[in-house]
Design an enzyme around this catalytic site. Structure first.
Site, mmCIF file in Angstrom:
data_model
loop_
_atom_site.group_PDB
_atom_site.id
_atom_site.type_symbol
_atom_site.label_atom_id
_atom_site.label_comp_id
_atom_site.label_asym_id
_atom_site.label_seq_id
_atom_site.Cartn_x
_atom_site.Cartn_y
_atom_site.Cartn_z
ATOM 1 N N SER A 1 9.705 58.342 67.466
ATOM 2 C CA SER A 1 9.434 59.787 67.951
ATOM 3 C C SER A 1 8.351 60.839 68.922
ATOM 4 O O SER A 1 7.306 60.012 69.155
ATOM 5 C CB SER A 1 10.966 60.357 67.188
ATOM 6 O OG SER A 1 10.635 61.353 68.519
ATOM 7 N N ASP B 1 9.048 62.837 75.372
ATOM 8 C CA ASP B 1 8.299 62.362 74.130
ATOM 9 C C ASP B 1 8.409 60.548 74.745
ATOM 10 O O ASP B 1 8.660 60.109 75.124
ATOM 11 C CB ASP B 1 8.442 62.839 72.766
ATOM 12 C CG ASP B 1 10.863 61.874 72.750
ATOM 13 O OD1 ASP B 1 10.770 61.503 73.210
ATOM 14 O OD2 ASP B 1 11.067 62.801 71.212
ATOM 15 N N ASP C 1 9.533 58.075 72.675
ATOM 16 C CA ASP C 1 10.680 57.250 72.676
ATOM 17 C C ASP C 1 11.721 57.414 74.136
ATOM 18 O O ASP C 1 12.847 56.948 73.888
ATOM 19 C CB ASP C 1 10.865 57.036 71.162
ATOM 20 C CG ASP C 1 11.831 58.432 70.936
ATOM 21 O OD1 ASP C 1 11.442 59.515 70.725
ATOM 22 O OD2 ASP C 1 12.912 58.161 70.227
ATOM 23 N N ASP D 1 13.918 60.539 73.727
ATOM 24 C CA ASP D 1 14.794 61.559 73.743
ATOM 25 C C ASP D 1 14.647 62.026 73.962
ATOM 26 O O ASP D 1 16.035 62.941 73.775
ATOM 27 C CB ASP D 1 15.862 60.477 72.122
ATOM 28 C CG ASP D 1 14.168 60.748 71.913
ATOM 29 O OD1 ASP D 1 13.296 61.338 71.191
ATOM 30 O OD2 ASP D 1 14.630 61.066 69.983
#
Length: 564
Positions: free
Chosen positions: A143, A296, A298, A300
């Site tokens: 993440s 960010d 990834d 999400d």
């Protein structure tokens, strides 16, 4: 014990050759940190520092996790194995290798997998699980963590991260694997046929759904310019594609569009930190942009900067969430599209402002523990009963979900809706900051902030537990000059209010403490599930923004004094 396990790894014939030199050069402190415990699942799965060791993310600990997950799948029968697992990964070091090794390990158990051809966002992995009707999913990502980290998240058949009662079944099987070094991911030629590579088909289906969330697709877009950065991560292609198809004017921060695992052109890939906006702010000033959107790695989470009175103001996750709630709910009401029993989900550490906006539009708010999997679980519950209808879900940590065809935070959806809101309000002569300030004037002035105490290693983990234990035993009557009127302990499932103690219900046990103060403020404390941190959340109410800020500083100092 540490040296015994260390020596076993150092001399094991199955040790991946890339780890040999690192192990041989470890100091005593590094050995202890790498081997004193076994890396565990937290609020967002298994996440940690890359490198050799039982307390690290590496091929061997990933194989151990996959062996446990595979046994969990097999326990659900041949149909579960046939439905298979979707696998995605981000731009980090070893993400591709971990994803392919996961597919190979599952294949040795006779389990089908669908692996993305290249890096994709976490929300698209969640979507792929649902698209292929898989039994579950794996996302290899850390993440928003620094470059030294990677991680491994598991998903259920609805594309939701495993909630505790399911994760516990996996963890039990993972812990039963006695020797991670003995595991090999070497499928036969026949078993390799179970591994399927996926890509464009899923992309197109996902883009179609994301574009379908628009409330005013024909809105005038010519007057709003967007600066967008994926921070070297997976949002690069999907957000650009969605914006292009929807007709928005954007300029990408090209230096941060390459999928660089070292995040070379950004001080941090975390949109919660100001460093993530440095280069985007340069672009914004040069282009006279209206908004800055930062995702960010990834994809999400989404961070927001807004040009207001000639300066750029960075919004917190609570603030951007409030603006999205106001825009979405006002449009649903104006178009008579609000469902009969609407419900919004957020967490116990999310600001009160969002709930007040929801109340204004007749939307119920239900709170969950930190971790979007708990929101996904709520979505599934009401999807089955239709007792209530989902209209929004978000966390203070910069993540939201507009429509639940995905069951995780979805930055491409958030980017699209935030851009639409910016266009809508600019046509009224307002910035998104104006919208936020109008909400403060109407519903109350709040300052939300978060501070973290970072304490790495074994000693750090012990110190964090000591802090929480001391606070749990100490019945605070006052904080920063304001009386504590209610105390909630989510681990011991108890509430103390007006001198009476009763049971706290509706939540899985979790190491969270929350103090409600007489002035309408609250403070929450919890250890991070993914980093060596103790987190302190402040939702402080004042008579003005200035008053809320002064009170926040006072409360933060009071907490600092408590934990010295």
């Amino acid at each position: 014990m540490v040296n015994e396990v260390y020596e076993k790894w150092l001399h094991h014939p199955n040790l991946d050759p890339s780890y040999k030199e690192v192990l041989a050069n470890m100091s005593e402190k590094e050995k202890n940190d790498a081997f004193y415990t076994t890396i565990e699942f937290g609020t967002a799965g298994m996440r940690g520092l890359l490198g050799p060791g039982t307390n690290r993310i590496n091929l061997h600990t990933i194989r151990k996790a996959n062996a446990g997950f595979a046994q969990y799948i097999c326990a659900h029968g041949e149909e579960a194995k046939k439905r298979g697992i979707a696998i995605g990964y981000d731009n980090r070091h070893m993400s591709y290798e971990f994803a392919m090794d996961s597919a190979k390990m599952l294949a040795t158990f006779g389990i089908t997998s669908y692996v993305f051809e290249s890096l994709r966002p976490t929300p698209e992995l969640s979507f792929a699980v649902r698209h292929f009707h898989c039994f579950g999913g794996i996302m290899v990502t850390a993440s928003h963590n620094p470059k030294e980290y990677n991680g491994y998240k598991l998903y259920d058949e609805k594309g939701c991260q495993l909630v505790p009662h399911l994760a516990e079944q996996v963890i039990e099987r993972v812990n039963a694997v006695e020797d991670e070094l003995a595991l090999c991911a070497n499928p036969t030629a026949e078993q390799e046929q179970l591994i399927h590579v996926i890509g464009k088909e899923v992309d197109e289906a996902y883009y179609e759904k994301v574009l379908g969330i628009q409330l005013n697709p024909q809105i005038a877009k010519d007057d709003v310019k967007i600066i967008f950065t994926p921070e070297h991560g997976t949002a690069n292609i999907p957000v650009k594609e969605v914006y292009t198809r929807a007709g928005y004017h954007f300029v990408a921060v090209e230096e941060q569009c390459t999928p660089d695992p070292d995040f070379s052109n950004t001080p941090t890939p975390n949109p919660e930190e100001a460093g993530a906006y440095e280069l985007a702010l340069e672009y914004a000033k040069r282009e006279a942009a209206d908004i800055i959107l930062v995702c960010d790695p990834d994809a999400d989470r989404m961070g927001v900067g807004v040009k207001h009175h000639g300066e750029y103001k960075l919004l917190t996750g609570n603030q951007s969430g409030a603006v999205l709630i106001e825009y979405i709910f006002s449009q649903l009401k104006a178009k008579n599209q609000m469902p009969p029993n609407p419900v919004m989900f957020n967490t116990v550490v999310t600001s009160d402002l969002g709930e007040k906006i929801a109340d204004k539009y007749g939307v119920a708010t239900e709170k969950t523990l930190t971790g979007f999997k708990f929101i996904g679980e709520k979505v599934a519950k009401y999807e089955a009963t239709n007792e209530k209808q989902y209209v929004f879900g978000y966390e203070e940590s910069y993540g939201s979900l507009i429509q639940p065809f995905v069951r995780d935070k979805d930055a491409p959806q958030a980017c699209l809706m935030l851009a639409e809101a910016a266009c809508y309000y600019k046509a009224q002569g307002k910035t998104l900051v104006d919208v936020l300030y109008d909400l403060y004037a109407e519903l109350g002035y709040y300052e939300e902030s978060q501070k973290s105490l970072t304490l790495a290693g074994q000693e750090g983990a012990q110190r964090i537990q000591e802090i929480l234990a001391i606070l749990r035993k100490t019945q605070l009557q006052d904080l920063g000059g304001s009386a504590v009127v209610r105390f909630e302990d989510y681990k011991e499932c108890r509430v103390v209010e007006n001198g009476k103690e009763f049971e706290l219900t509706g939540f899985t046990k979790s190491d969270v403490l929350k103090y409600y103060l007489a002035d309408g403020s609250w403070i929450a404390i919890r250890p991070s599930g993914t980093e060596p941190k103790c987190k302190f959340y402040y939702c402080i109410k004042g008579s003005s923004l200035e008053d809320a800020h002064e009170k926040t500083l006072s409360y933060q100092q009071a907490i600092d004094d408590l934990i010295k």
